[in-house]
Design a protein around this motif. Structure first.
Motif, mmCIF file in Angstrom:
data_model
loop_
_atom_site.group_PDB
_atom_site.id
_atom_site.type_symbol
_atom_site.label_atom_id
_atom_site.label_comp_id
_atom_site.label_asym_id
_atom_site.label_seq_id
_atom_site.Cartn_x
_atom_site.Cartn_y
_atom_site.Cartn_z
ATOM 1 N N ILE A 267 0.863 -1.193 0.000
ATOM 2 C CA ILE A 267 0.000 0.000 0.000
ATOM 3 C C ILE A 267 0.892 1.234 0.000
ATOM 4 O O ILE A 267 1.695 1.424 0.927
ATOM 5 N N THR A 268 0.777 2.067 -1.015
ATOM 6 C CA THR A 268 1.542 3.321 -1.007
ATOM 7 C C THR A 268 0.714 4.406 -0.310
ATOM 8 O O THR A 268 -0.515 4.358 -0.299
ATOM 9 N N GLY A 269 1.421 5.355 0.293
ATOM 10 C CA GLY A 269 0.720 6.394 1.051
ATOM 11 C C GLY A 269 0.095 5.808 2.306
ATOM 12 O O GLY A 269 -0.925 6.306 2.793
ATOM 13 N N ALA A 270 0.715 4.768 2.861
ATOM 14 C CA ALA A 270 0.101 4.043 3.980
ATOM 15 C C ALA A 270 0.501 4.589 5.344
ATOM 16 O O ALA A 270 0.147 4.020 6.371
ATOM 17 N N ALA A 271 1.248 5.708 5.360
ATOM 18 C CA ALA A 271 1.626 6.300 6.651
ATOM 19 C C ALA A 271 0.497 7.143 7.230
ATOM 20 O O ALA A 271 0.538 7.525 8.399
ATOM 21 N N SER A 272 -0.512 7.461 6.434
ATOM 22 C CA SER A 272 -1.495 8.466 6.845
ATOM 23 C C SER A 272 -2.854 8.178 6.204
ATOM 24 O O SER A 272 -2.949 7.407 5.239
ATOM 25 N N ILE B 255 5.332 -4.217 7.548
ATOM 26 C CA ILE B 255 6.728 -3.805 7.425
ATOM 27 C C ILE B 255 6.725 -2.458 6.718
ATOM 28 O O ILE B 255 5.944 -2.252 5.773
ATOM 29 N N PHE B 256 7.570 -1.538 7.202
ATOM 30 C CA PHE B 256 7.632 -0.211 6.571
ATOM 31 C C PHE B 256 8.750 -0.181 5.534
ATOM 32 O O PHE B 256 9.829 -0.718 5.752
ATOM 33 N N HIS B 257 8.469 0.451 4.395
ATOM 34 C CA HIS B 257 9.495 0.654 3.376
ATOM 35 C C HIS B 257 9.404 2.102 2.900
ATOM 36 O O HIS B 257 8.385 2.508 2.352
ATOM 37 N N GLN B 258 10.471 2.860 3.121
ATOM 38 C CA GLN B 258 10.453 4.271 2.675
ATOM 39 C C GLN B 258 10.505 4.318 1.149
ATOM 40 O O GLN B 258 11.315 3.623 0.525
ATOM 41 N N GLY C 187 -6.314 -10.532 7.829
ATOM 42 C CA GLY C 187 -5.374 -11.639 7.602
ATOM 43 C C GLY C 187 -4.238 -11.354 6.639
ATOM 44 O O GLY C 187 -3.400 -12.227 6.398
ATOM 45 N N ALA C 188 -4.182 -10.134 6.046
ATOM 46 C CA ALA C 188 -3.118 -9.860 5.072
ATOM 47 C C ALA C 188 -1.832 -9.412 5.761
ATOM 48 O O ALA C 188 -1.857 -8.877 6.877
ATOM 49 N N CYS C 189 -0.703 -9.630 5.084
ATOM 50 C CA CYS C 189 0.567 -9.005 5.454
ATOM 51 C C CYS C 189 0.730 -7.789 4.549
ATOM 52 O O CYS C 189 0.399 -7.855 3.359
ATOM 53 N N VAL C 190 1.231 -6.689 5.111
ATOM 54 C CA VAL C 190 1.188 -5.427 4.376
ATOM 55 C C VAL C 190 2.541 -4.707 4.373
ATOM 56 O O VAL C 190 3.142 -4.494 5.438
ATOM 57 N N VAL C 191 3.001 -4.324 3.186
ATOM 58 C CA VAL C 191 4.150 -3.415 3.083
ATOM 59 C C VAL C 191 3.604 -1.998 3.118
ATOM 60 O O VAL C 191 2.818 -1.596 2.254
ATOM 61 N N ILE C 192 4.008 -1.255 4.166
ATOM 62 C CA ILE C 192 3.581 0.139 4.341
ATOM 63 C C ILE C 192 4.599 0.993 3.586
ATOM 64 O O ILE C 192 5.731 1.168 4.050
ATOM 65 N N ALA C 193 4.226 1.525 2.449
ATOM 66 C CA ALA C 193 5.178 2.269 1.616
ATOM 67 C C ALA C 193 4.831 3.750 1.645
ATOM 68 O O ALA C 193 3.713 4.132 1.266
ATOM 69 N N ASP C 194 5.763 4.568 2.083
ATOM 70 C CA ASP C 194 5.475 6.002 2.190
ATOM 71 C C ASP C 194 6.790 6.770 2.317
ATOM 72 O O ASP C 194 7.824 6.196 2.668
ATOM 73 N N MET C 195 6.726 8.074 2.051
ATOM 74 C CA MET C 195 7.937 8.885 2.241
ATOM 75 C C MET C 195 8.057 9.386 3.691
ATOM 76 O O MET C 195 9.133 9.781 4.110
ATOM 77 N N GLN C 196 6.971 9.357 4.450
ATOM 78 C CA GLN C 196 7.009 9.799 5.860
ATOM 79 C C GLN C 196 7.464 8.637 6.743
ATOM 80 O O GLN C 196 6.689 7.706 7.010
ATOM 81 N N VAL C 197 8.699 8.741 7.234
ATOM 82 C CA VAL C 197 9.309 7.598 7.920
ATOM 83 C C VAL C 197 8.669 7.333 9.287
ATOM 84 O O VAL C 197 8.224 6.215 9.570
ATOM 85 N N ASP C 198 8.588 8.355 10.155
ATOM 86 C CA ASP C 198 8.098 8.113 11.519
ATOM 87 C C ASP C 198 6.665 7.581 11.517
ATOM 88 O O ASP C 198 6.347 6.601 12.183
ATOM 89 N N LYS C 199 5.828 8.251 10.737
ATOM 90 C CA LYS C 199 4.419 7.844 10.708
ATOM 91 C C LYS C 199 4.270 6.455 10.079
ATOM 92 O O LYS C 199 3.466 5.632 10.517
ATOM 93 N N GLY C 200 5.056 6.197 9.037
ATOM 94 C CA GLY C 200 4.982 4.893 8.371
ATOM 95 C C GLY C 200 5.434 3.781 9.292
ATOM 96 O O GLY C 200 4.793 2.720 9.368
ATOM 97 N N GLN C 201 6.516 4.038 10.028
ATOM 98 C CA GLN C 201 7.006 3.010 10.952
ATOM 99 C C GLN C 201 5.994 2.753 12.047
ATOM 100 O O GLN C 201 5.796 1.617 12.468
#
Ligand code: NAD
Length: 278
Positions: free
Chosen positions: A12-17, A56-59, A31-45
């Motif tokens: 999911i992109t833009g998943a920090a907010s 899992i967060f990925h910048q 039940g899904a596993c999700v890659v949190i993809a965003d440019m905002q590191v703190d919020k995404g983590q």
């Protein structure tokens, strides 16, 4: 009882907010596993931490082809599959009258809102084709369908997302890959506060005060869009592709019904059409 997305892997992109973060939470709860993809590191983590082992967060900067390819690699390296791509990152784009829009702002707007979706589809398709299954969802907007509700370029960019959804769905259907878009109306998130550093109070003010003139009488909340994304991502929508799902509290139907004018309250016109003696 298993969840609606049990065993699925989502990026999911833009998943920090906002919409993306709420969708990540809902997908993980199903039940899904999700890659949190965003440019905002703190919020995404912090969203990834909420999901525990399912997140899992990925910048990422969604304008970069290298970054987009890397988030698909993360899903494959962590969980060995890619079932759902939600192209959702976005912003309001260039503002102002047509004569005032700078070329660099034009480029930035289309890079964030359209190139990102193209790149997401481009890099998810080969993996999903290999699996012979997949699901691509992109966040467009009612601004891609109607005029007067957004700045010029935002609406044009979202119309492009809808068109790309339709054309790519034609190509990927034979590989059992569905491609759909969601068109939200006004949703209370940091994006619509009009502030550079929006606070939770700014978002709450939109949620509590905006949207009173829509048919449903309220602004949308991220949960409304997350539920639509879950529907499109799950088998409940298995015969739907190439579709732009409007989730807008009714605003694309027009302004809400006005106070009934006196002449419309009167039963007189009906009486005029009744047969004699009825
Ligand atoms: P939001 O601001 O809460 O979330 C947007 C997220 O996208 C942010 O976390 C931001 O960091 C991320 N992002 C922006 N540019 C990025 C980039 N270059 N690389 C990586 N991440 C980036 O806003 P939201 O309302 O949740 O927006 C989500 C999507 O919904 C957007 O595509 C937006 O255009 C769309 N949308 C929103 C509304 C609304 O009323 N909120 C209405 C229609 C459509």
């Amino acid at each position: 009882m298993s969840g609606k997305l049990e065993g699925k892997v989502a990026v999911i992109t833009g998943a920090a907010s906002g919409i993306g973060a709420q969708t990540a939470r809902l997908f993980a709860s199903e039940g899904a596993c999700v890659v949190i993809a965003d440019m905002q590191v703190d919020k995404g983590q912090s969203v990834a931490e909420e999901l525990g082992e399912a997140g899992i967060f990925h910048q990422v900067d969604v304008r970069s082809e290298e970054d987009i390819a890397a988030i698909m690699d993360t899903a494959m390296a962590e969980w060995g599959r890619l079932d759902i791509l939600f192209n959702n990152a976005g912003f309001g784009g260039a503002l102002g009258p047509i004569e005032a829009i700078k070329l660099e702002d034009y480029d930035l707007t289309f890079d964030v809102l359209v190139k990102s979706v193209f790149l997401g589809m481009k890099h998810a398709a080969p993996i999903m084709k290999q699996q012979n299954s997949g699901n691509i969802i992109s966040t467009a907007s009612v601004a891609g369908l109607m005029n007067g509700v957004s700045p010029h370029l935002y609406g044009v960019a979202k119309a492009a997302v809808i068109k790309l959804t339709e054309t790519v769905s034609l190509e990927l259907g034979e590989h059992n890959i569905r491609v759909n878009a969601i068109c939200p109306g006004m949703v209370a998130t940091p994006l619509v506060t009009g502030r550079l550093k929006p606070t939770e109070e700014d978002v709450a003010a939109i949620r509590d005060n905006a949207g009173k003139d829509t048919p449903l009488g309220r602004s949308g909340v991220p949960e409304d869009i997350a539920e639509a994304a879950l529907f499109l991502a799950s088998d409940a929508s298995s015969y739907i592709t190439g579709h732009a799902l409007v989730v807008d509290g009714g605003i694309t139907s027009g302004p809400s019904w006005p106070e009934w004018p006196e002449y419309m309250r009167s039963p007189l016109p009906l009486r005029m059409y009744r047969p004699e003696g009825a």
